[in-house]
Motif scaffolding. Structure first.
Motif, PDB file in Angstrom:
ATOM      1  N   GLU A 118     -28.579 -26.792  39.093  1.00 35.06           N
ATOM      2  CA  GLU A 118     -28.677 -26.122  40.183  1.00 35.06           C
ATOM      3  C   GLU A 118     -29.274 -27.086  41.250  1.00 35.06           C
ATOM      4  O   GLU A 118     -29.983 -27.907  41.951  1.00 35.06           O
ATOM      5  CB  GLU A 118     -29.620 -24.585  40.128  1.00 35.06           C
ATOM      6  N   SER A 151     -25.225 -24.439  44.078  1.00 38.37           N
ATOM      7  CA  SER A 151     -24.079 -25.297  43.401  1.00 38.37           C
ATOM      8  C   SER A 151     -24.977 -25.222  42.002  1.00 38.37           C
ATOM      9  O   SER A 151     -25.823 -25.477  41.997  1.00 38.37           O
ATOM     10  CB  SER A 151     -24.026 -26.059  43.919  1.00 38.37           C
ATOM     11  N   CYS A 152     -24.023 -25.448  41.214  1.00 39.86           N
ATOM     12  CA  CYS A 152     -24.866 -26.224  39.750  1.00 39.86           C
ATOM     13  C   CYS A 152     -23.858 -27.264  39.394  1.00 39.86           C
ATOM     14  O   CYS A 152     -22.000 -26.872  38.699  1.00 39.86           O
ATOM     15  CB  CYS A 152     -24.475 -25.066  38.965  1.00 39.86           C
ATOM     16  N   ALA A 153     -24.436 -28.517  39.132  1.00 41.13           N
ATOM     17  CA  ALA A 153     -23.129 -29.199  38.334  1.00 41.13           C
ATOM     18  C   ALA A 153     -23.357 -29.569  37.083  1.00 41.13           C
ATOM     19  O   ALA A 153     -24.217 -29.863  36.578  1.00 41.13           O
ATOM     20  CB  ALA A 153     -23.805 -30.977  39.350  1.00 41.13           C
ATOM     21  N   ARG A 169     -15.578 -21.529  40.547  1.00 43.30           N
ATOM     22  CA  ARG A 169     -16.188 -22.561  40.360  1.00 43.30           C
ATOM     23  C   ARG A 169     -14.795 -23.928  40.347  1.00 43.30           C
ATOM     24  O   ARG A 169     -13.262 -23.766  40.987  1.00 43.30           O
ATOM     25  CB  ARG A 169     -15.687 -22.450  38.651  1.00 43.30           C
ATOM     26  N   LYS A 206     -14.040 -30.912  40.156  1.00 46.90           N
ATOM     27  CA  LYS A 206     -15.972 -31.411  40.607  1.00 46.90           C
ATOM     28  C   LYS A 206     -16.851 -31.113  38.808  1.00 46.90           C
ATOM     29  O   LYS A 206     -17.436 -31.196  39.562  1.00 46.90           O
ATOM     30  CB  LYS A 206     -16.478 -30.676  41.357  1.00 46.90           C
ATOM     31  N   ASN A 207     -16.659 -30.186  38.097  1.00 46.79           N
ATOM     32  CA  ASN A 207     -17.435 -29.867  37.402  1.00 46.79           C
ATOM     33  C   ASN A 207     -18.806 -28.888  38.117  1.00 46.79           C
ATOM     34  O   ASN A 207     -19.620 -29.600  37.697  1.00 46.79           O
ATOM     35  CB  ASN A 207     -18.335 -30.935  36.144  1.00 46.79           C
ATOM     36  N   THR A 208     -17.977 -27.989  39.071  1.00 48.87           N
ATOM     37  CA  THR A 208     -19.249 -27.333  39.139  1.00 48.87           C
ATOM     38  C   THR A 208     -18.671 -26.230  39.575  1.00 48.87           C
ATOM     39  O   THR A 208     -17.818 -25.788  39.985  1.00 48.87           O
ATOM     40  CB  THR A 208     -19.552 -28.085  40.779  1.00 48.87           C
ATOM     41  N   TYR A 246     -20.073 -22.119  41.531  1.00 42.73           N
ATOM     42  CA  TYR A 246     -20.848 -22.125  43.491  1.00 42.73           C
ATOM     43  C   TYR A 246     -21.275 -20.951  43.439  1.00 42.73           C
ATOM     44  O   TYR A 246     -20.676 -20.059  42.710  1.00 42.73           O
ATOM     45  CB  TYR A 246     -20.035 -22.363  44.168  1.00 42.73           C
ATOM     46  N   CYS A 272     -27.884 -21.095  36.639  1.00 37.39           N
ATOM     47  CA  CYS A 272     -27.171 -20.926  36.181  1.00 37.39           C
ATOM     48  C   CYS A 272     -26.774 -21.363  34.440  1.00 37.39           C
ATOM     49  O   CYS A 272     -27.565 -22.323  33.850  1.00 37.39           O
ATOM     50  CB  CYS A 272     -25.602 -21.848  36.451  1.00 37.39           C
TER      51      CYS A 272
END
Length: 122
Positions: free
Chosen positions: A6, A21-23, A72, A76-78, A80, A96
């Motif tokens: 995060e 954001s959470c990658a 999401r 980008k594999n993310t 929000y 997340c």
């Protein structure tokens, strides 16, 4: 295995906005339902929002409905969390998490990030 990181937390005045954001690592991000939870000291971790695999459906805690938006980007594999009209009671560590099924139960989320602090001053 999914690793979640995060970012975007910080200090904001009441009424302000933040976007978390959470990658996610790995190539299977789109196979997970993604959720956001939050926790304050001495309290249980509580559900905030979740989004389905392709973003077709979302769910929110009553306390954040109309103020927070989860989204999401699978390319980008993310995932929000846009937080608007923040209140001091939104102060918490935000996490997340990833689950295999649509759920708001934290026990059914398999993977968790390390959390990011959000502090809302009055």
């Amino acid at each position: 295995q999914v690793q979640l990181v995060e970012s975007g937390g910080g200090l904001v005045q009441a009424g302000g906005s933040l976007k978390l954001s959470c990658a996610a690592s790995g190539r299977t991000f789109s196979s997970y339902v993604m959720g956001w939870f939050r926790q304050t000291p001495g309290k249980e971790r509580e559900f905030v929002a979740r989004i389905s695999w392709r973003g077709a459906s979302t769910d929110y805690a009553d306390s954040v409905k109309g103020r927070f938006t989860i989204s999401r980007d699978n390319a980008k594999n993310t995932v929000y969390l846009q937080m608007n009209s923040l209140k001091p009671e939104d102060t918490a560590v935000y996490y997340c998490a990833a689950a295999r099924e649509i759920t708001v139960k934290k026990s059914l989320y398999d993977y968790w990030g390390q959390g990011t602090q959000v502090t809302v001053s009055s």
